[in-house]
Scaffold this active site. Sequence first.
Site, PDB file in Angstrom:
ATOM      1  N   SER A 190       0.842  -1.190   0.000  1.00 23.15           N
ATOM      2  CA  SER A 190       0.000   0.000   0.000  1.00 23.15           C
ATOM      3  C   SER A 190       0.875   1.237   0.000  1.00 23.15           C
ATOM      4  CB  SER A 190      -0.910   0.024   1.233  1.00 23.15           C
ATOM      5  OG  SER A 190      -1.603   1.259   1.346  1.00 23.15           O
ATOM      6  N   TYR A 241      -1.448   0.554  10.450  1.00 23.76           N
ATOM      7  CA  TYR A 241      -1.630  -0.177   9.185  1.00 23.76           C
ATOM      8  C   TYR A 241      -0.451   0.093   8.251  1.00 23.76           C
ATOM      9  CZ  TYR A 241      -3.549  -1.055   4.495  1.00 23.76           C
ATOM     10  OH  TYR A 241      -3.751  -1.463   3.201  1.00 23.76           O
TER      11      TYR A 241
END
Length: 256
Positions: A149, A162
Amino acid sequence: MSSKAIASQTGRTWLILGATSPIARAFARHVAEAGGRVLLAGRDTQELARIAGDLTIRGAPEVLALPFDAADMGSHAGFASAVKEAAPAGSLDIYLGFGVMPEQTDMEADPALALSCIAGNYSGAVSVLLHLAPHLEAGHQGRVVVVGSVAGDRGRLKNHIYGSAKAGLATFAAGLRNRLNRSGVTVTTVKPGFLDTGMTWGLPGIFLAAAPEDAARAMLKAALKGKEVVYVPFFWELIMLIIKSVPEKIFKKLAI
C-alpha cells in the site's frame, strides 16, 4: 476491461491468497480468461466455491479451493504442502492480496487489535511466503505479486499502524526478491492508492479511487513484465514522492 493484451497463462497455476477480496477476485478473473489454473485460498470456503464456478465459466482449465487463514500461522506448513501437491515445481505463481485495515483510533484504544492488524498484513504474509519459497526455488521460475500500500511509504497520523505493517511487508518483499532472483523467480511489490472496495467505502478523504478490474489488470501485466515495484494507479508514485519530500518538522503537524 478485456484480458486480450495479457499473455497466455496456459500451463501456469496462480495461487490467490486472500481470494475473496474484490481486487483478488478481479486478478483471478484475468488469470482465468488468459487460460491459467487457479488455486483460491481464503477463510470463507463457501464464497471460494462461488468464485471457482465463475472462474471456470471464464475459461480457467481447473480451479481448486484451499482453506487458508493468514493469522493462523501454525497452519501454514500444512497449507504449503497442499499447494505443492496441487502445483508442481516450476508451474506456481503467487498473488498475495490479503489484508485488514481497522480504524486507527480503534487500534490506539486496543493494542490487541493493532497486533491483529500487523498479523493480518505482515506477519501472516511473511509466514506463508517463507513456507512457499523453497517450492518456488525448486522450480527455477515463477512470479510473485505482493500487494502492499502507499500507506507504507510514510507514517501518517491517521493510519500509521496499518502503514507500518505495509512498510514492513515492502521491505520483506524486497529481500525475498533478492533471494528468489537467484532461482529465476521475480517478485513484484504493488503499492495501490485508493481502490474502490469495501475497505475504503465511506472513508473521508478518498479520491481518484481505481476500479478493482483495472487495478488487477495493471498488477498482472506488471508481474508478467518482471517489474519490481509499481504504483497502481501509476500517478500515485508522483503523489507519494511529494508526500515523502515534505520535511518531518512540517509533516508531523499535518492532520493526514
